[in-house]
Enzyme design. Structure first.
Site, PDB file in Angstrom:
ATOM      1  CG  ASP A  60      -2.236   0.652   1.025  1.00 32.76           C
ATOM      2  OD1 ASP A  60      -2.322   1.498   0.114  1.00 32.76           O
ATOM      3  OD2 ASP A  60      -3.176   0.347   1.768  1.00 32.76           O
ATOM      4  CG  ASP A  84      -9.308   2.755  -0.081  1.00 29.65           C
ATOM      5  OD1 ASP A  84      -8.936   1.574  -0.240  1.00 29.65           O
ATOM      6  OD2 ASP A  84      -8.623   3.617   0.497  1.00 29.65           O
TER       7      ASP A  84
HETATM    8  C1  GLA Z   1      -5.693   1.868   2.307  1.00 28.99           C
HETATM    9  C2  GLA Z   1      -6.164   0.700   1.479  1.00 28.99           C
HETATM   10  C3  GLA Z   1      -7.226  -0.057   2.239  1.00 28.99           C
HETATM   11  C4  GLA Z   1      -6.671  -0.517   3.564  1.00 28.99           C
HETATM   12  C5  GLA Z   1      -6.166   0.676   4.351  1.00 28.99           C
HETATM   13  C6  GLA Z   1      -5.449   0.237   5.603  1.00 28.99           C
HETATM   14  O1  GLA Z   1      -6.684   2.825   2.413  1.00 28.99           O
HETATM   15  O2  GLA Z   1      -6.604   1.091   0.235  1.00 28.99           O
HETATM   16  O3  GLA Z   1      -7.682  -1.147   1.489  1.00 28.99           O
HETATM   17  O4  GLA Z   1      -5.638  -1.426   3.336  1.00 28.99           O
HETATM   18  O5  GLA Z   1      -5.261   1.448   3.583  1.00 28.99           O
HETATM   19  O6  GLA Z   1      -4.918   1.288   6.314  1.00 28.99           O
END
Ligand code: GLA
Length: 732
Positions: free
Chosen positions: A481, A551
């Site tokens: 990420d 997200d």
């Molecule tokens: C990002 C990702 C999510 C999750 C969060 C965790 O927003 O896109 O899917 O993994 O971080 O902090």
């Protein structure tokens, strides 16, 4: 094997061609490299037609020449610079030691080679054998200086694709500062183009935008240190009436994950001038004597049959020649991710309950998302501390992984390696790893900061931590990420006149890291993520064959996001999960069947607390999982067609067809229930008109031609966001 590239020495014309496309370049007066043509294949160019000469006011001529008809200002060119009396936005700007910015590029020599050389330190499309493509390198040199520009063109034999990049060499003894170095330029004569781009935002990525190319310059760019949610590194230039299945479409995508810039300029005589490359904002590269600089690659695709065909060309290329070969035919597992179910609130006991449910339903991989490391209980701490939180995993992570594996599932783990929290051991030991300008206070975002990934020592520290975990735990999947953009751009390891290199060096550092990690752990499946789809680009796809699309898991929003994404990227690259309702992002409530139909249109998974669901919902999920296992080869390896755009705001539909046209899956959606519904149909694409197909659920048989021409009446349902999936199989 027939040549794909020819040079007519007498007429001084290069012709790159395959059975689909032609690309023509001419060497004109004053050794100027001009662009003649890119488009549908021309069998044999007669080589006599060149750009007409005309004396135009205020468009000057070659230095020392009395020929008023020849101007570098109006001639369509392959690569233009500042200082040659061309007033378009230049492909390159260089400042020399004396402060002057002039460059006058002239044709010097060329080389044709079989295959496609790798790009130094950068991801790019590849070939598997030398017959598959040919590469032309044209070397331009500064007539009055010592810089050389290698313009590199690779044409594939069996794809309507040309890739381009540029390598600049300093063959003199003085330093040059590269202030702008595009990967490509292309000029079109009098075309009434529309430009299609993919702007967006966090949780609203890749929304299709189409606009007329008007006089002036349109810029599509990112200066965020990442390819970004805000503007994907892609544009298409299309004819006014080009649609999904008709008309010309030129697609351009960068294989790069950092700052990019796509400039489309319509000039004084209605020519369209296109320049694509690293964003020159915040960029300045000190090119020392004897050194070279390699630009990222741009992929150029030509379609004579609209956007669907353009996308198919990108999809095939991505699946076959960008993602690592070992993932090419690998079926991606159905996963359950802990994030939307529990966020940071995880521990071994709670997770085990989820694991049990997941196993019972036939889910194939369990992913522990954020919250498993350091002292991480919320997003204020621990980034940079990649060791297991003992309070949450008192028996160690290995024991938990063993538990998951014993259930017959794979195990995945979340990382955010490029980041640092102030509240972390890493920061207390190495405060200088945090990217910031000395004597200024850096800006937080999600209360976190960016590590200076341009630095080797920083990368090595993080690599060792991750390596340590991976070598002592059987991890099958990593979600990588990146949850904020770069600011306070400065590297302590670079001199004052090299600070303009930081953003690009960060991306080069990232690529070096990913190269090392994915080579060392070739059996791990990597998913790229950046707060959803903030780095959804072909650079990341070179290392990681799947990408968390957004997200935003609301099915209605996802339809648009996935549809927009599909312009360039194949569904096999997109991950999509069924999440809870009302949706956390939009507050919307959409049925489980529609949520799954949207998520099944990509690499499928779940992201909700299964222990809280009703019995009927659990059973529905069980049958969804079984169904996806039946169809996923078609979804992940088939041919994708867009049928109806969710951006029209009424309905959406798309379909997948197996390579042999014997199987197909159609997803169709109706947005609003109505008391007075309009009767609509969905016309299918890509089937064999001669085949008969049985819709598996209803048993109804249809001809392929019937499905494509007569179509299917859409069901009339009194519900918002209703959906229908058709699974078609050829009847003997
Ligand atoms: C990002 C990702 C999510 C999750 C969060 C965790 O927003 O896109 O899917 O993994 O971080 O902090």
């Amino acid at each position: 094997m027939a040549n794909l590239i020819e040079y007519d020495d007498e007429k001084k014309i290069f012709h790159l061609h395959n059975k689909n496309i032609s690309y023509l370049i001419a060497v004109e007066k004053g050794d100027t490299l001009s662009h003649l043509y890119f488009g549908k294949r021309i069998r044999k160019y007669n080589s006599n037609q060149k750009y007409p000469n005309l004396d135009r006011g205020f468009s000057g001529n070659l230095p020392g020449s009395l020929d008023r008809g020849f101007s570098r200002d109006t001639l369509p060119k392959e690569y233009s610079s500042d200082g040659e009396m061309d007033y378009h936005t230049p492909a390159t700007i260089v400042q020399h030691e004396d402060g002057d910015q002039s460059l006058f590029l002239v044709f010097d020599h060329y080389r044709i080679q079989d295959g496609k050389p790798k790009l130094n330190g950068l991801p790019s499309t590849y070939v598997e054998n030398k017959e598959e493509a040919q590469t032309l390198t044209i070397t331009l040199r500064d007539k009055y200086g010592d810089l050389e520009y290698d313009l590199r063109y690779t044409i594939y034999r069996d794809r309507p694709v040309i890739t381009r990049s540029v390598q600049i060499k300093n063959s003199g003894s003085q330093v040059h500062y590269l202030k702008k170095v595009a990967s490509m330029q292309m000029d079109f004569v009098n075309k009434e183009f529309d430009v299609i781009s993919l702007p967006g935002a966090h949780a609203n990525e890749r929304q299709i935008n189409r606009a007329k190319v008007d006089p002036g310059i349109k810029v599509f760019s990112s200066c965020r240190g990442a390819s970004s949610h805000q503007m994907n590194p892609f544009i298409a230039l299309v004819d006014k009436d080009t649609d999904e299945d008709n008309g010309q479409a030129y697609g351009f995508a960068m294989v790069y994950s950092g700052n990019h810039k796509f400039e489309v300029e319509k000039d004084q005589i209605k020519q369209t001038h296109l320049v694509i490359g690293i964003n020159d904002y915040n960029f300045c590269w000190k090119l020392k004597p004897g050194r070279t600089f390699q630009t990222p690659e741009v992929i150029m695709v030509y379609s004579d049959l609209g956007l669907n065909k353009m996308s198919r060309i990108f999809h095939n290329l991505t699946g076959e020649r960008i993602i690592p070969a070992r993932y090419r035919k690998q079926i991606k597992p159905i996963l359950l991710n802990s994030w939307e179910a529990m966020t940071f609130n995880i521990n071994e006991d709670k997770l085990k309950k989820l694991v049990n449910e997941a196993q019972d339903l036939g889910i194939e991989m369990f992913v522990v998302d954020d919250g498993w490391f350091g002292n991480r209980d919320d997003d204020n701490s621990s980034l940079g501390d990649w060791y297991v939180n003992k309070k949450k995993f008192p028996n160690g992570l290995s024991k938990f992984i063993e538990y998951v594996h014993k259930k017959g599932m794979k195990f995945g783990l979340w990382f955010e390696p490029e980041m640092i929290s102030l509240d972390s051991t890493l920061y207390s030991l190495h405060p200088d790893y945090l990217m910031q300008v000395p004597s200024r206070k850096p800006s937080p975002c999600r209360n976190q900061y960016v590590l200076d990934f341009s630095r080797k020592d920083v990368r090595e520290n993080i690599f060792d931590q991750i390596d340590n975990l991976l070598s002592s735990n059987k991890i099958d999947y990593i979600k990588w990420d990146m949850n904020r953009h770069i600011s306070d751009i400065y590297s302590l390891k670079l001199s004052a006149d090299q600070q303009g290199e930081v953003c690009h060096r960060y991306i080069l550092g990232l690529y070096e890291f990913l190269d090392k990690l994915t080579r060392k752990y070739p059996n791990i499946l990597f998913e790229s993520c950046s707060g959803g789809g903030g780095r959804f680009d072909l650079g990341m796809a070179y290392y990681m064959p799947i990408d968390w699309t957004s997200d935003n898991t609301d099915a209605a929003a996802r339809m648009k996001i996935q549809y927009g994404t599909s312009l360039v990227y194949p569904p096999s690259l997109m991950t999509a999960h069924v999440s809870d309702i009302p949706n956390g992002g939009t507050g919307r409530t959409i049925s489980l069947s529609t949520r799954s139909a949207v998520a099944m249109s990509a690499v499928f998974g779940y992201e909700l607390d299964l222990t809280k669901l009703k019995k009927e919902e659990i059973e529905e999920i069980r049958s969804q999982i079984n169904f996806y296992k039946q169809i996923r080869k078609i979804i992940q390896f088939g041919v994708f067609y867009r049928l109806k755009s969710p951006f029209d705001g009424i309905q959406a539909a798309w379909m997948f067809v197996s390579d042999d046209q014997k199987k197909a899956v159609v997803m169709s959606f109706n947005f609003f229930g109505s008391a007075q519904p309009v009767v609509t149909k969905t016309l299918l694409k890509g089937l064999n008109p001669e085949f008969d197909y049985k819709e598996v659920k209803s048993g109804q048989v249809y001809g392929g031609d019937e499905l494509m021409n007569f179509g299917l009446f859409d069901p009339i349902v009194k519900e918002d966001y209703s959906s229908k999936i058709y699974y078609l199989e050829k009847v003997n």
